[in-house]
Motif scaffolding. Sequence first.
Motif, PDB file in Angstrom:
ATOM      1  N   UNK A 109       9.012  -1.208   3.517  1.00  0.00           N
ATOM      2  CA  UNK A 109       9.163  -2.009   2.186  1.00  0.00           C
ATOM      3  C   UNK A 109       8.042  -2.823   1.746  1.00  0.00           C
ATOM      4  N   UNK A 110       7.491  -3.625   2.963  1.00  0.00           N
ATOM      5  CA  UNK A 110       6.127  -4.270   2.542  1.00  0.00           C
ATOM      6  C   UNK A 110       4.940  -3.480   2.498  1.00  0.00           C
ATOM      7  N   UNK A 111       5.006  -2.541   3.116  1.00  0.00           N
ATOM      8  CA  UNK A 111       3.796  -1.543   3.005  1.00  0.00           C
ATOM      9  C   UNK A 111       3.866  -0.664   1.570  1.00  0.00           C
ATOM     10  N   UNK A 112       4.683  -0.274   1.304  1.00  0.00           N
ATOM     11  CA  UNK A 112       4.991   0.176  -0.035  1.00  0.00           C
ATOM     12  C   UNK A 112       4.524  -0.706  -1.259  1.00  0.00           C
ATOM     13  N   UNK A 113       4.796  -2.015  -1.113  1.00  0.00           N
ATOM     14  CA  UNK A 113       4.544  -2.871  -2.349  1.00  0.00           C
ATOM     15  C   UNK A 113       3.020  -3.063  -2.004  1.00  0.00           C
ATOM     16  N   UNK A 114       2.613  -3.329  -0.705  1.00  0.00           N
ATOM     17  CA  UNK A 114       1.029  -3.646  -0.593  1.00  0.00           C
ATOM     18  C   UNK A 114       0.309  -2.309  -1.056  1.00  0.00           C
ATOM     19  N   UNK A 115       0.643  -1.214  -0.930  1.00  0.00           N
ATOM     20  CA  UNK A 115      -0.078  -0.080  -1.408  1.00  0.00           C
ATOM     21  C   UNK A 115      -0.203   0.191  -2.785  1.00  0.00           C
ATOM     22  N   UNK A 116       1.257  -0.037  -3.519  1.00  0.00           N
ATOM     23  CA  UNK A 116       1.065   0.040  -4.913  1.00  0.00           C
ATOM     24  C   UNK A 116       0.143  -1.045  -5.555  1.00  0.00           C
ATOM     25  N   UNK A 117       0.116  -2.328  -5.100  1.00  0.00           N
ATOM     26  CA  UNK A 117      -0.536  -3.275  -5.770  1.00  0.00           C
ATOM     27  C   UNK A 117      -2.125  -3.080  -5.476  1.00  0.00           C
ATOM     28  N   UNK A 196      -3.423   3.341   1.110  1.00  0.00           N
ATOM     29  CA  UNK A 196      -4.053   2.832   0.096  1.00  0.00           C
ATOM     30  C   UNK A 196      -5.357   3.762  -0.160  1.00  0.00           C
ATOM     31  N   UNK A 197      -5.995   4.241   0.817  1.00  0.00           N
ATOM     32  CA  UNK A 197      -7.152   5.075   0.536  1.00  0.00           C
ATOM     33  C   UNK A 197      -6.619   6.236  -0.038  1.00  0.00           C
ATOM     34  N   UNK A 198      -5.405   6.868   0.224  1.00  0.00           N
ATOM     35  CA  UNK A 198      -4.976   8.038  -0.177  1.00  0.00           C
ATOM     36  C   UNK A 198      -4.619   7.897  -1.678  1.00  0.00           C
ATOM     37  N   UNK A 199      -3.710   6.953  -1.975  1.00  0.00           N
ATOM     38  CA  UNK A 199      -3.407   6.547  -3.414  1.00  0.00           C
ATOM     39  C   UNK A 199      -4.576   6.315  -4.315  1.00  0.00           C
ATOM     40  N   UNK A 200      -5.463   5.426  -3.807  1.00  0.00           N
ATOM     41  CA  UNK A 200      -6.749   5.253  -4.868  1.00  0.00           C
ATOM     42  C   UNK A 200      -7.474   6.672  -5.292  1.00  0.00           C
ATOM     43  N   UNK A 201      -7.575   7.507  -4.315  1.00  0.00           N
ATOM     44  CA  UNK A 201      -8.205   8.909  -4.477  1.00  0.00           C
ATOM     45  C   UNK A 201      -7.276   9.647  -5.599  1.00  0.00           C
ATOM     46  N   UNK A 202      -6.137   9.764  -5.177  1.00  0.00           N
ATOM     47  CA  UNK A 202      -5.304  10.558  -6.188  1.00  0.00           C
ATOM     48  C   UNK A 202      -5.121   9.845  -7.705  1.00  0.00           C
ATOM     49  N   UNK A 203      -5.025   8.431  -7.642  1.00  0.00           N
ATOM     50  CA  UNK A 203      -4.797   8.068  -9.082  1.00  0.00           C
ATOM     51  C   UNK A 203      -6.455   8.168  -9.745  1.00  0.00           C
ATOM     52  N   UNK A 204      -7.376   7.961  -9.075  1.00  0.00           N
ATOM     53  CA  UNK A 204      -8.592   8.473  -9.771  1.00  0.00           C
ATOM     54  C   UNK A 204      -8.786   9.923 -10.020  1.00  0.00           C
ATOM     55  N   UNK A 205      -8.456  10.675  -9.266  1.00  0.00           N
ATOM     56  CA  UNK A 205      -8.297  12.214  -9.724  1.00  0.00           C
ATOM     57  C   UNK A 205      -7.533  12.479 -10.680  1.00  0.00           C
ATOM     58  N   UNK A 206      -6.098  11.886 -10.870  1.00  0.00           N
ATOM     59  CA  UNK A 206      -5.317  12.011 -11.935  1.00  0.00           C
ATOM     60  C   UNK A 206      -5.512  11.469 -13.125  1.00  0.00           C
ATOM     61  N   UNK A 233       2.597  11.018 -10.700  1.00  0.00           N
ATOM     62  CA  UNK A 233       2.104  12.204 -10.175  1.00  0.00           C
ATOM     63  C   UNK A 233       1.015  11.976  -9.055  1.00  0.00           C
ATOM     64  N   UNK A 234       0.607  11.055  -8.743  1.00  0.00           N
ATOM     65  CA  UNK A 234      -0.484  10.672  -7.780  1.00  0.00           C
ATOM     66  C   UNK A 234       0.500  10.340  -6.433  1.00  0.00           C
ATOM     67  N   UNK A 235       1.554   9.938  -6.478  1.00  0.00           N
ATOM     68  CA  UNK A 235       2.586   9.344  -5.530  1.00  0.00           C
ATOM     69  C   UNK A 235       2.876  10.596  -4.459  1.00  0.00           C
ATOM     70  N   UNK A 236       2.832  12.029  -5.133  1.00  0.00           N
ATOM     71  CA  UNK A 236       3.567  12.947  -4.370  1.00  0.00           C
ATOM     72  C   UNK A 236       2.602  12.993  -2.915  1.00  0.00           C
ATOM     73  N   UNK A 237       1.351  13.121  -2.756  1.00  0.00           N
ATOM     74  CA  UNK A 237       0.679  13.367  -1.524  1.00  0.00           C
ATOM     75  C   UNK A 237       0.733  11.973  -0.765  1.00  0.00           C
ATOM     76  N   UNK A 238       0.819  10.690  -1.371  1.00  0.00           N
ATOM     77  CA  UNK A 238       0.904   9.438  -0.792  1.00  0.00           C
ATOM     78  C   UNK A 238       2.277   9.277   0.058  1.00  0.00           C
ATOM     79  N   UNK A 239       3.409   9.906  -0.683  1.00  0.00           N
ATOM     80  CA  UNK A 239       4.700   9.725  -0.026  1.00  0.00           C
ATOM     81  C   UNK A 239       4.657  10.657   1.242  1.00  0.00           C
ATOM     82  N   UNK A 240       4.051  11.999   1.110  1.00  0.00           N
ATOM     83  CA  UNK A 240       3.892  12.932   2.093  1.00  0.00           C
ATOM     84  C   UNK A 240       3.301  12.334   3.222  1.00  0.00           C
ATOM     85  N   UNK A 241       2.162  11.516   3.114  1.00  0.00           N
ATOM     86  CA  UNK A 241       1.294  10.899   4.204  1.00  0.00           C
ATOM     87  C   UNK A 241       2.390   9.682   4.729  1.00  0.00           C
ATOM     88  N   UNK A 242       3.246   9.043   3.808  1.00  0.00           N
ATOM     89  CA  UNK A 242       4.015   8.023   4.135  1.00  0.00           C
ATOM     90  C   UNK A 242       5.064   8.442   5.234  1.00  0.00           C
TER      91      UNK A 242
END
Length: 313
Positions: A109-117, A196-206, A233-242
């Motif tokens: 739960x903490x990791x999800x909040x930190x990652x999104x922020x 965070x590295x994955x979400x950042x790159x996916x958000x930029x790409x999306x 849309x960017x969360x799909x790969x991040x959830x997989x990695x999660x």
Amino acid sequence: MGRARYIRNRLILMVFVLFGVTVVVFGMVHFLPGDPAAILLGDRGTVQNIANLREQLGLNRPLPEQYWLFVSGLVRGQMGTSLTFKQPVSDMVLTRVPISVGLAVYAMALAAGITLLFGLAAAVNKGRWVDQVIRVVFLFILTMPNFWFGILLILLLSLALKWFPVAGFGATLQEHIWYLFLPALTLALQLAAVLIRNLRSQVILTMRSDFVRTAHAKGLPDRFVLIQHVLRNALLSTVTLFGLQFGFLVGGTLVIETVFAIPGMGQLLFTSITSRDYPVVQAITVVSAVLVIIVNLVVDLSYSFLDPRVTYD
């Protein structure tokens, strides 16, 4: 029907995976050097005493017979008796599972909040100082072993600033949450450093996609576009990695419990390994594997909620 068939196939696959886990765990534990009977007897370990104890514990039986007894006991919910504590393994392990699972869920739960922020902040501020600081800080966190990082947090937040307890678990629910915050934060920061590295790159790409430009052209607010269109849309790969990282999180939980003196499976596993308590080590490993498999299944099923285009046909 597609989802039901998918779940059924995954459950069948889970049986084969667990079979492989039991074979590997049984083999690794039994082929480690040292005689558990001699370790248990210590100075009283004469040749006759060791032979009698090996016979009493069933260690003289053929390995296939010992494996069959191990697996059949797991199926019946009977994990044997601890060689060290002389107690049923199922009682010892299952009473500690909620503590370890609670710590893992807390960290997730903490990791999800930190990652999104921080993931969104880094993506929105790509190339700026905010992005650079976030990337450098979490890269530093990622390079540190979790037990060493936990000790650093104890020195800083517990001993120096006295914000959190040094170790323990507490007695009430409120104390549990308070005592587990620091170990959960230790695990969460290292997990978030990967996500965070994955979400950042996916958000930029999306954000470069045509449908995002179309949403902006319609005059939709930037925050609405970011949350409803880009992030979903960017969360799909991040959830997989999660989900893939959950296995490492469980392993980290077992180590962190020892650092923070939390009475979960990790502390019991450490004691059991040093005393060569076969049944306890096997039970904890299998239970941990089941938890990882279940979480991976839940992660796979969450795809359709994040993206309705995902089907299980």
